[in-house]
Design a protein around this motif. Structure first.
Motif, PDB file in Angstrom:
ATOM      1  N   MET A 238       1.324  -2.444  -2.468  1.00 32.42           N
ATOM      2  CA  MET A 238       1.395  -2.197  -1.186  1.00 32.42           C
ATOM      3  C   MET A 238       0.677  -0.694  -1.338  1.00 32.42           C
ATOM      4  O   MET A 238      -0.101  -0.606  -0.545  1.00 32.42           O
ATOM      5  CB  MET A 238       2.736  -1.735  -0.759  1.00 32.42           C
ATOM      6  CG  MET A 238       3.447  -0.468   0.007  1.00 32.42           C
ATOM      7  SD  MET A 238       5.131  -0.499   0.447  1.00 32.42           S
ATOM      8  CE  MET A 238       4.798   0.371  -1.058  1.00 32.42           C
ATOM      9  N   ASP A 239       0.710  -0.333  -2.341  1.00 31.33           N
ATOM     10  CA  ASP A 239      -0.219   0.650  -2.228  1.00 31.33           C
ATOM     11  C   ASP A 239      -1.520   0.723  -2.676  1.00 31.33           C
ATOM     12  O   ASP A 239      -2.302   1.498  -1.668  1.00 31.33           O
ATOM     13  CB  ASP A 239      -0.211   2.054  -3.718  1.00 31.33           C
ATOM     14  CG  ASP A 239      -0.581   3.333  -3.882  1.00 31.33           C
ATOM     15  OD1 ASP A 239       0.035   4.033  -3.145  1.00 31.33           O
ATOM     16  OD2 ASP A 239      -0.732   3.845  -5.425  1.00 31.33           O
TER      17      ASP A 239
ATOM     18  N   ILE B  88       7.620  -4.743   7.068  1.00 31.60           N
ATOM     19  CA  ILE B  88       6.847  -3.948   6.942  1.00 31.60           C
ATOM     20  C   ILE B  88       5.151  -3.564   7.186  1.00 31.60           C
ATOM     21  O   ILE B  88       3.995  -3.461   7.500  1.00 31.60           O
ATOM     22  CB  ILE B  88       6.866  -2.661   6.245  1.00 31.60           C
ATOM     23  CG1 ILE B  88       6.769  -3.527   4.822  1.00 31.60           C
ATOM     24  CG2 ILE B  88       7.953  -2.299   5.874  1.00 31.60           C
ATOM     25  CD1 ILE B  88       6.015  -2.090   3.390  1.00 31.60           C
ATOM     26  N   ALA B  89       4.986  -5.550   7.166  1.00 29.33           N
ATOM     27  CA  ALA B  89       3.489  -6.208   7.006  1.00 29.33           C
ATOM     28  C   ALA B  89       4.161  -7.099   7.653  1.00 29.33           C
ATOM     29  O   ALA B  89       4.564  -8.070   7.911  1.00 29.33           O
ATOM     30  CB  ALA B  89       2.953  -6.276   6.244  1.00 29.33           C
TER      31      ALA B  89
ATOM     32  N   ILE C  93      11.477  -3.178  -2.706  1.00 34.93           N
ATOM     33  CA  ILE C  93       9.958  -3.223  -2.934  1.00 34.93           C
ATOM     34  C   ILE C  93      10.017  -2.313  -4.717  1.00 34.93           C
ATOM     35  O   ILE C  93       9.892  -0.622  -4.276  1.00 34.93           O
ATOM     36  CB  ILE C  93       9.383  -2.849  -1.878  1.00 34.93           C
ATOM     37  CG1 ILE C  93       9.123  -3.071  -0.759  1.00 34.93           C
ATOM     38  CG2 ILE C  93       7.537  -2.420  -2.624  1.00 34.93           C
ATOM     39  CD1 ILE C  93       8.696  -2.403   0.474  1.00 34.93           C
ATOM     40  N   ASP C  94       9.546  -3.175  -5.947  1.00 34.75           N
ATOM     41  CA  ASP C  94       8.892  -2.687  -6.906  1.00 34.75           C
ATOM     42  C   ASP C  94       7.982  -3.162  -7.693  1.00 34.75           C
ATOM     43  O   ASP C  94       7.576  -4.144  -7.578  1.00 34.75           O
ATOM     44  CB  ASP C  94      10.308  -2.799  -7.893  1.00 34.75           C
ATOM     45  CG  ASP C  94      11.403  -3.733  -7.722  1.00 34.75           C
ATOM     46  OD1 ASP C  94      10.704  -4.231  -7.190  1.00 34.75           O
ATOM     47  OD2 ASP C  94      12.395  -3.830  -8.499  1.00 34.75           O
ATOM     48  N   GLY C  95       7.945  -2.530  -8.554  1.00 34.83           N
ATOM     49  CA  GLY C  95       6.847  -3.138  -9.531  1.00 34.83           C
ATOM     50  C   GLY C  95       5.706  -3.504  -9.150  1.00 34.83           C
ATOM     51  O   GLY C  95       4.959  -3.246  -8.707  1.00 34.83           O
TER      52      GLY C  95
ATOM     53  N   ALA D 287       2.580   6.160   4.776  1.00 38.15           N
ATOM     54  CA  ALA D 287       2.529   5.820   3.370  1.00 38.15           C
ATOM     55  C   ALA D 287       3.621   6.506   2.546  1.00 38.15           C
ATOM     56  O   ALA D 287       4.372   5.497   2.143  1.00 38.15           O
ATOM     57  CB  ALA D 287       1.674   5.944   2.916  1.00 38.15           C
ATOM     58  N   VAL D 288       4.250   7.948   2.612  1.00 39.07           N
ATOM     59  CA  VAL D 288       5.200   8.579   2.138  1.00 39.07           C
ATOM     60  C   VAL D 288       6.047   7.935   2.679  1.00 39.07           C
ATOM     61  O   VAL D 288       7.341   7.745   1.332  1.00 39.07           O
ATOM     62  CB  VAL D 288       4.914  10.329   2.594  1.00 39.07           C
ATOM     63  CG1 VAL D 288       6.132  10.837   1.494  1.00 39.07           C
ATOM     64  CG2 VAL D 288       3.543  10.325   1.528  1.00 39.07           C
ATOM     65  N   LEU D 289       6.604   7.683   3.441  1.00 38.56           N
ATOM     66  CA  LEU D 289       7.753   6.751   4.348  1.00 38.56           C
ATOM     67  C   LEU D 289       7.856   5.902   3.372  1.00 38.56           C
ATOM     68  O   LEU D 289       8.883   5.697   3.079  1.00 38.56           O
ATOM     69  CB  LEU D 289       8.254   6.850   5.458  1.00 38.56           C
ATOM     70  CG  LEU D 289       8.993   6.577   6.126  1.00 38.56           C
ATOM     71  CD1 LEU D 289      10.052   7.596   5.973  1.00 38.56           C
ATOM     72  CD2 LEU D 289       9.145   6.257   7.499  1.00 38.56           C
ATOM     73  N   LEU D 290       7.173   4.753   3.905  1.00 33.22           N
ATOM     74  CA  LEU D 290       7.286   3.455   2.593  1.00 33.22           C
ATOM     75  C   LEU D 290       7.345   3.269   1.468  1.00 33.22           C
ATOM     76  O   LEU D 290       8.156   2.668   1.288  1.00 33.22           O
ATOM     77  CB  LEU D 290       6.358   2.514   3.293  1.00 33.22           C
ATOM     78  CG  LEU D 290       6.254   2.472   4.782  1.00 33.22           C
ATOM     79  CD1 LEU D 290       4.504   1.739   5.377  1.00 33.22           C
ATOM     80  CD2 LEU D 290       6.946   1.672   5.080  1.00 33.22           C
TER      81      LEU D 290
END
Length: 416
Positions: free
Chosen positions: A58-59, A108-109, A50-52, A38-41
């Motif tokens: 994702m979080d 990533i998914a 990945i933003d906004g 999670a921290v790495l992503l």
């Protein structure tokens, strides 16, 4: 559980989606911890685009996954509907669908679709997944080492770019000093600097060109000084005997034009202020009504007057964890500014404008506060870049209480 990752027929399949599906079918999955991935992503979010809202989705998906699914042969599958994600993020379902697609295409998914399109997970008595359909984060586990290397390279590039910007600013001033000290070389040196600015492909190339130009300029000047020194050997030093005859005011009157010109200039300099001087009352009123605009140094002092670096370090643990730096000194905080502004998606122009208006340290402190708040509660701050600009505006107006915000973060330090 079957390791086949089907993609529903109603989806428009792209090469990136197919690549993610193949990663999800890999049997050789490294053993990872949910927290580490999670921290790495989150650190790799700027690299992966990945933003906004996508970052927010994702979080949430990472938070809903179970820690035991990230270990061994487990598959971290999240079975949550688009409607529920839309409710969590306060966005439309179509927006959520696009965000999930971006996560899949980022590698990533992966989609793990059921025949009916529903998302659900069946578990045995030990909590292991028997059958599951939803969003599978196995590709993130498979690419853990690769993404970690990319994050390290990204940080190294940011550090190199920051150092290059400092070198460009330092060498630009140094070469301008050389131009002032050696006017005969000024035109050639300035033209070469201008050429380097036009031909440089990036800040790193520009810094390298500046280093080369400065070294070459120093070498040429030193060589010329050596030639002049050799040419001057054997000359006799003669001290000039200058006799200064001070003329009296009467003699100056007799000289005519040159003394008259000096006298005229002196009289004009004395009389000019008297000619434009305003009435006493008007001048006092103008001074009373004028409100000078505070400088960035004054604004920075006002914002950080009661803020210590220790308070900032205690208030922003998640921001420090994300960028992999510690705010143990103000210089360290300033050096982290470039990474912080990329993490919230702030443009370089907005970052430079904030530094110009409120000072480098105050802008970096505000930026760290915004990132910490957005990490703890993404729903509250949907646009961190705009939030940063609003805080800078409040600081410029003298209405920002940064100390209160930081103490609030310290009190809610472990809030999700």
């Amino acid at each position: 559980m079957s390791e086949i990752t089907p993609v529903a027929s109603f989806r428009r399949v792209t090469p990136a989606i197919v690549a993610s599906s193949r990663l999800a079918m890999t049997n050789d999955v490294p053993d990872t911890a949910k927290g580490d991935v999670a921290v790495l992503l989150k650190q790799a979010a700027p690299i992966l685009g990945i933003d906004g809202t996508t970052y927010h989705v994702m979080d949430i998906l990472l938070g809903l996954s179970r820690p035991e699914d990230w270990k061994g042969t487990g598959r971290p599958i999240v079975a949550v509907s688009n409607a529920k994600l839309a409710e969590y993020t306060m966005r439309s379902e179509r927006t959520v669908i696009r965000c999930i697609r971006r996560l899949v295409e980022a590698g990533i998914a992966a989609y793990r679709d059921s025949p009916t399109g529903r998302r659900f997970v069946y578990r045995d008595t030990g909590g292991g997944i028997i059958a599951g359909f939803g969003i599978d984060f196995t590709p993130a586990r498979v690419r853990f080492a690769e993404i970690k290397e990319k994050v390290a390279a990204y940080r190294a590039r940011l550090a190199a770019e920051t150092e290059a910007r400092r070198d460009v600013a330092r060498l630009a001033r140094a070469m301008e000093d050389l131009c002032d000290a050696f006017p005969e070389d000024a035109e050639d040196l300035r033209s070469r600097v201008q050429g380097a600015d036009l031909t440089a492909s990036g800040i790193l190339d520009k810094a390298e060109s500046y280093r080369s130009l400065y070294a070459d300029a120093l070498e040429r000047i030193q060589a010329r000084n050596e030639e002049n020194k050799m040419a001057a050997e054997g000359d006799i030093n003669v001290r000039a005997n200058t006799y200064i005859n001070s003329e009296s005011s009467f003699a100056c009157k007799d000289k005519g034009p040159r003394c008259n010109e000096r006298t005229y200039l002196l009289e004009r300099n004395v009389a000019a202020p008297m000619a434009v001087e305003a009435p006493p009352g008007t001048k006092a009123l103008a001074l009373q009504n004028r409100s000078p605009r505070p400088s960035s140094a004054n604004i920075q002092t006002q914002v950080l007057g009661s803020v210590s670096i220790g308070l900032l370090q205690s208030a922003c643990p998640e921001a420090q964890s994300m960028i992999g730096e510690r705010f143990d000194t103000w210089s360290a905080l300033d050096r982290s500014g470039e990474m912080l502004r990329r993490m919230i998606g702030l443009s370089e122009g907005g970052w430079m404008d904030g530094r110009r208006r409120v000072g480098a340290y105050a802008a970096a402190a505000i930026l760290a506060t915004v990132l910490e708040k957005s990490l703890r509660d993404p729903e509250q701050i949907s646009k961190p870049g705009g939030y940063f600009r609003a805080m800078v505006d409040r600081a410029a107006e003298g209405k920002l209480n940064l100390e209160r915000s930081l103490f609030g973060l310290v009190e809610g330090k472990y809030a999700v």
